[in-house]
Scaffold this motif. Structure first.
Motif, short mmCIF file in Angstrom:
data_model
loop_
_atom_site.label_atom_id
_atom_site.label_comp_id
_atom_site.label_asym_id
_atom_site.label_seq_id
_atom_site.Cartn_x
_atom_site.Cartn_y
_atom_site.Cartn_z
N ALA A 84 67.77 29.64 23.53
CA ALA A 84 68.70 29.69 23.29
C ALA A 84 69.16 29.30 21.89
O ALA A 84 69.65 28.93 20.74
N LEU A 85 69.59 27.45 22.83
CA LEU A 85 70.47 27.14 22.06
C LEU A 85 68.76 26.49 20.58
O LEU A 85 69.26 26.17 19.39
N ALA A 86 67.81 26.35 20.99
CA ALA A 86 66.48 26.22 19.92
C ALA A 86 66.77 27.02 18.93
O ALA A 86 66.23 27.12 17.86
N ASP A 87 66.56 28.71 19.46
CA ASP A 87 66.67 29.76 18.58
C ASP A 87 68.31 29.46 17.46
O ASP A 87 68.08 29.96 16.58
N HIS A 88 69.34 28.86 18.32
CA HIS A 88 70.43 28.58 17.42
C HIS A 88 70.84 27.76 16.45
O HIS A 88 70.52 27.96 15.20
N VAL A 89 69.43 26.51 16.70
CA VAL A 89 69.41 25.66 15.96
C VAL A 89 68.09 25.67 14.35
O VAL A 89 68.61 25.97 13.53
N GLN A 90 67.48 26.45 15.12
CA GLN A 90 65.95 27.12 14.08
C GLN A 90 67.17 28.08 13.21
O GLN A 90 66.92 28.07 11.59
N GLN A 91 67.73 29.02 13.43
CA GLN A 91 68.26 29.53 12.51
C GLN A 91 69.02 28.99 11.48
O GLN A 91 69.17 29.65 10.80
N ALA A 92 70.09 28.26 11.77
CA ALA A 92 71.03 27.35 11.10
C ALA A 92 70.38 26.37 10.24
O ALA A 92 70.84 26.08 9.04
N LEU A 93 69.18 25.61 10.34
CA LEU A 93 69.08 24.83 9.90
C LEU A 93 67.86 24.99 8.92
O LEU A 93 66.93 24.70 7.80
N GLY A 94 67.17 26.72 9.49
CA GLY A 94 65.63 27.12 8.90
C GLY A 94 64.55 26.81 8.51
O GLY A 94 63.82 26.28 7.67
N ARG A 95 64.42 25.69 9.74
CA ARG A 95 63.37 25.34 9.94
C ARG A 95 62.74 25.11 11.61
O ARG A 95 63.29 25.75 12.25
N PRO A 96 61.36 25.24 11.85
CA PRO A 96 61.05 24.98 13.01
C PRO A 96 61.43 24.62 14.05
O PRO A 96 62.05 23.27 13.23
N VAL A 97 61.86 24.13 15.14
CA VAL A 97 62.20 23.32 16.00
C VAL A 97 60.80 22.76 17.26
O VAL A 97 60.44 23.99 17.38
N THR A 98 61.08 21.26 17.49
CA THR A 98 60.32 21.75 18.62
C THR A 98 61.01 21.02 19.71
O THR A 98 61.98 20.91 19.68
N LEU A 99 60.98 22.33 20.22
CA LEU A 99 61.95 22.05 21.97
C LEU A 99 60.83 21.64 22.83
O LEU A 99 59.79 22.10 23.91
#
Length: 252
Positions: free
Chosen positions: A147-162
């Motif tokens: 849920a945190l990673a999805d939030h960060v991805q949406q805010a930054l507009g790019r994929p996140v490595t979790l």
């Protein structure tokens, strides 16, 4: 009219570079014209950003990543020659602030990333107090690492490595922008349940799994897009200057 020295003094007064041990010189790195009317800000003093500053008829350029770093061999060839030639030919002042731009409590990269992610800093940690530790401003803890990673991805507009360190709710979050993966252990010691930064190296995946603290690598450039324009806009308003932020796309 605002002078180059007045602009330098305003940046230094705000960011206090003398307080920091850094990897290169902070402040005016390349001297341009004495009178300043327009500032362009960006993340890195790349040739593309310098060309954008020229097109915008800027008198000064403010960046987080300047041209000069400890350990360079000092020769002005290749890409360094090309960038310097453009700055000197068009008489543009280059200002660069590295750690001071990360650390400012309201306008710096870490503070601005917290704003973008909806995180409220409650404490600082790590060397020179560069790391931020806090929690979500609204809505309470995140349901879990994904849920945190999805939030960060949406805010930054790019994929996140979790790398998930557990599966429970996440309330205490630490963050430090850019290449701060080496600060993960300090974030764990500070009591974080998750750590957000720009990059990941091999050891961090093991630390996350063994210590139960999730690690999110969200992009060096992506996490450091916010400090330079915030600082430049603040100083431009203070001195009555024009300001424009130019974001040069970077997948890192």
């Amino acid at each position: 009219m605002t002078t180059r020295q007045q602009l330098a003094d305003a940046f230094d007064a705000l960011l206090e570079p003398a307080r920091f041990k850094d990897y290169g010189p902070n402040g005016l790195q390349v001297e341009g014209r004495a009178a300043v009317r327009r500032i362009v800000s960006g993340v890195t003093a790349s040739r593309a950003l310098i060309e954008a500053a020229i097109a915008a008829q800027a008198d000064a350029l403010l960046v987080h990543h300047g041209l000069f770093w400890r350990g360079q061999d000092g020769r002005v060839t290749g890409w360094m020659k090309q960038r310097l030639a453009l700055l000197l030919q068009h008489d543009i002042n280059l200002f660069a602030y590295h750690l001071p731009l990360d650390a400012h409590p309201e306008l710096g990269n870490n503070a601005q990333l917290g704003r973008v992610l909806g995180l409220q800093a409650q404490a600082r940690f790590g060397d020179q107090d560069l790391g931020f530790l806090g929690a979500r401003v609204q809505e309470g803890p995140f349901a879990g690492p994904r849920a945190l990673a999805d939030h960060v991805q949406q805010a930054l507009g790019r994929p996140v490595t979790l790398v998930e360190g557990g599966d429970g709710p996440i309330g205490r979050i630490a963050w430090c922008t850019g290449g701060a993966q080496g600060w993960f252990e300090a974030a764990i010691a500070a009591g974080a349940q998750a750590f957000i930064t720009g990059e990941i190296s091999e050891p961090q995946a093991h630390y996350a799994r063994e210590c139960g603290v999730s690690f999110l690598a969200c992009g060096h450039h992506a996490t450091e897009r916010y400090g330079a324009p915030a600082v430049a806009a603040h100083v431009a308003a203070q001195l009555g200057l024009e300001h424009r932020f130019v974001d040069i796309d970077n997948p890192a």
